[in-house]
Design a protein around this motif. Structure first.
Motif, mmCIF file in Angstrom:
data_model
loop_
_atom_site.group_PDB
_atom_site.id
_atom_site.type_symbol
_atom_site.label_atom_id
_atom_site.label_comp_id
_atom_site.label_asym_id
_atom_site.label_seq_id
_atom_site.Cartn_x
_atom_site.Cartn_y
_atom_site.Cartn_z
ATOM 1 N N THR A 1 0.807 -1.219 0.000
ATOM 2 C CA THR A 1 0.000 0.000 0.000
ATOM 3 C C THR A 1 0.839 1.267 0.000
ATOM 4 O O THR A 1 2.019 1.257 0.380
ATOM 5 C CB THR A 1 -0.978 -0.011 1.205
ATOM 6 N N ASP A 2 0.219 2.315 -0.488
ATOM 7 C CA ASP A 2 0.743 3.681 -0.391
ATOM 8 C C ASP A 2 2.191 3.863 -0.874
ATOM 9 O O ASP A 2 3.000 4.461 -0.152
ATOM 10 C CB ASP A 2 0.599 4.182 1.053
ATOM 11 N N PRO A 3 2.513 3.401 -2.082
ATOM 12 C CA PRO A 3 3.882 3.632 -2.554
ATOM 13 C C PRO A 3 4.168 5.094 -2.905
ATOM 14 O O PRO A 3 5.320 5.506 -2.934
ATOM 15 C CB PRO A 3 3.996 2.740 -3.792
ATOM 16 N N HIS A 4 3.132 5.879 -3.205
ATOM 17 C CA HIS A 4 3.315 7.308 -3.519
ATOM 18 C C HIS A 4 4.427 7.514 -4.550
ATOM 19 O O HIS A 4 5.347 8.321 -4.342
ATOM 20 C CB HIS A 4 3.611 8.109 -2.239
ATOM 21 N N LEU A 5 4.322 6.799 -5.647
ATOM 22 C CA LEU A 5 5.362 6.867 -6.675
ATOM 23 C C LEU A 5 5.316 8.204 -7.408
ATOM 24 O O LEU A 5 4.257 8.829 -7.511
ATOM 25 C CB LEU A 5 5.180 5.712 -7.657
ATOM 26 N N GLY B 1 -4.027 1.546 -2.775
ATOM 27 C CA GLY B 1 -4.209 2.982 -2.968
ATOM 28 C C GLY B 1 -3.017 3.871 -2.695
ATOM 29 O O GLY B 1 -2.001 3.440 -2.164
ATOM 30 N N ASP B 2 -3.173 5.148 -3.079
ATOM 31 C CA ASP B 2 -2.056 6.103 -3.104
ATOM 32 C C ASP B 2 -0.883 5.488 -3.874
ATOM 33 O O ASP B 2 0.252 5.445 -3.408
ATOM 34 C CB ASP B 2 -1.646 6.565 -1.704
ATOM 35 N N LEU B 3 -1.229 5.037 -5.076
ATOM 36 C CA LEU B 3 -0.221 4.406 -5.928
ATOM 37 C C LEU B 3 0.817 5.423 -6.343
ATOM 38 O O LEU B 3 2.003 5.130 -6.439
ATOM 39 C CB LEU B 3 -0.891 3.800 -7.158
ATOM 40 N N LEU C 1 -9.987 -1.561 1.314
ATOM 41 C CA LEU C 1 -10.372 -0.172 1.047
ATOM 42 C C LEU C 1 -9.233 0.739 1.481
ATOM 43 O O LEU C 1 -8.471 0.393 2.394
ATOM 44 C CB LEU C 1 -11.687 0.191 1.737
ATOM 45 N N HIS C 2 -9.094 1.866 0.809
ATOM 46 C CA HIS C 2 -7.959 2.742 1.145
ATOM 47 C C HIS C 2 -8.156 3.406 2.498
ATOM 48 O O HIS C 2 -7.280 3.340 3.359
ATOM 49 C CB HIS C 2 -7.775 3.800 0.052
ATOM 50 N N HIS C 3 -9.299 4.046 2.701
ATOM 51 C CA HIS C 3 -9.522 4.808 3.933
ATOM 52 C C HIS C 3 -10.131 3.932 5.021
ATOM 53 O O HIS C 3 -11.219 3.387 4.830
ATOM 54 C CB HIS C 3 -10.478 5.974 3.674
ATOM 55 N N GLY D 1 -5.559 0.795 3.773
ATOM 56 C CA GLY D 1 -4.304 1.517 3.533
ATOM 57 C C GLY D 1 -4.341 2.849 4.268
ATOM 58 O O GLY D 1 -4.897 2.971 5.360
ATOM 59 N N HIS D 2 -3.704 3.841 3.673
ATOM 60 C CA HIS D 2 -3.861 5.255 4.054
ATOM 61 C C HIS D 2 -3.101 5.702 5.296
ATOM 62 O O HIS D 2 -2.594 6.821 5.327
ATOM 63 C CB HIS D 2 -5.359 5.548 4.255
ATOM 64 N N VAL D 3 -3.024 4.871 6.343
ATOM 65 C CA VAL D 3 -2.455 5.370 7.596
ATOM 66 C C VAL D 3 -0.941 5.146 7.703
ATOM 67 O O VAL D 3 -0.321 5.621 8.657
ATOM 68 C CB VAL D 3 -3.170 4.787 8.842
ATOM 69 N N HIS D 4 -0.364 4.429 6.737
ATOM 70 C CA HIS D 4 1.095 4.228 6.731
ATOM 71 C C HIS D 4 1.578 3.678 8.072
ATOM 72 O O HIS D 4 2.633 4.064 8.584
ATOM 73 C CB HIS D 4 1.840 5.536 6.413
ATOM 74 N N ARG D 5 0.815 2.751 8.632
ATOM 75 C CA ARG D 5 1.199 2.115 9.893
ATOM 76 C C ARG D 5 0.565 0.723 9.940
ATOM 77 O O ARG D 5 -0.490 0.505 9.354
ATOM 78 C CB ARG D 5 0.668 2.889 11.120
HETATM 79 FE FE LIG Z 1 -0.829 7.528 1.561
#
Ligand SMILES: [Fe+2]
Length: 256
Positions: free
Chosen positions: A8-12, A51-53, A153-155, A192-196
């Motif tokens: 999740t959340d690679p933020h590429l 999410g947050d690809l 789900l992302h959130h 995803g989303h919380v990066h934890r």
């Molecule tokens: Fe994110």
């Protein structure tokens, strides 16, 4: 037993995007995760990226993501996050299912139904589920009947005790709560989303969140503003077997 990889959340970012605020290590860390997967988990049946690809305003990174994912030769599913551009994402990945403009779908793996839910809001970084998306989920759960379900789900719909993250969760989650409270079959959320990495129970069902393949947010129960921390990136390895679910967490070294 069915093995599903969860990232999740690679933020590429697009290469040479001078306007990007994202950490430059995004690709390097993501590729390390993929290398680890190639080495240890090439036998997985599916990879889910929740999410947050890409980092906000980096739509050119989707094509590069597709190239990277296809080196694994493994089926994958993608969720949309608050940083994503749904249209650009779908252009790069036209085979990912869309339902009336929302990036959602489902797969049956063994007896478990995996459901991918689109929680992107029309604007803002929090999440939302409009009546259409909620009705769609209700129909998917009804079709799964008494079989186990895994909802990606992302959130997250639940607050995790970190105020800076909790104000960006799925807002107005009462409809989801009502729907899930009446469901008796085994069901688990993967957010995803919380990066934890966080786990717990919400409206009677277990949930797990996952650290980013990129950077993590601090466990800070006081601060109003999001704060990054230097915890290592990683991914998840999910094992589904006859209604049982095991969530394994893998950390990736950032040493050069
Ligand atoms: Fe994110």
């Amino acid at each position: 037993m069915h093995k599903v990889l969860w990232l999740t959340d690679p933020h590429l970012v697009e290469p040479d995007n001078a306007a990007s605020q994202a950490p430059a290590e995004a690709w390097q860390r993501f590729r390390r995760c993929l290398d680890d997967i190639r080495h240890d988990h090439a036998d997985a049946e599916l990879l889910v990226l929740s999410g947050d690809l890409v980092q906000l305003n980096n739509p050119g990174a989707y094509a590069l993501l597709r190239e990277a994912l296809e080196t694994l030769h493994m089926p994958y599913r993608l969720l949309v996050g608050n940083h994503d551009d749904r249209t650009a994402l779908h252009e790069a990945f036209p085979h990912i299912p869309m339902v009336r403009g929302f990036l959602q779908g489902s797969d049956d793996i063994g007896e478990t139904r995996l459901i991918y839910l689109d929680t992107q809001a029309a604007q803002g970084h929090y999440g939302e589920l409009c009546p259409f998306r909620l009705d769609w989920l209700a129909a998917e759960l009804e079709a799964a009947s008494t079989r186990p379900a895994a909802i990606f789900l992302h959130h997250p719909p639940m607050a995790i005790g970190v105020p800076a993250l909790d104000r960006l969760k799925l807002l107005e989650s009462e409809g989801l709560r009502d729907l899930l409270q009446s469901r008796r079959a085994p069901t688990q959320f993967f957010c995803g989303h919380v990066h934890r990495n966080v786990s717990g129970r919400w409206c009677g069902h277990p949930f797990a969140t996952l650290k980013s393949t990129n950077t993590q947010f601090a466990f800070d129960m006081q601060a109003e503003r999001l704060r990054r921390c230097d915890e290592e990136p990683g991914y998840g390895v999910l094992l589904f077997d006859n209604g049982e679910v095991i969530v394994n967490y893998v950390d990736i070294s950032t040493d050069h």
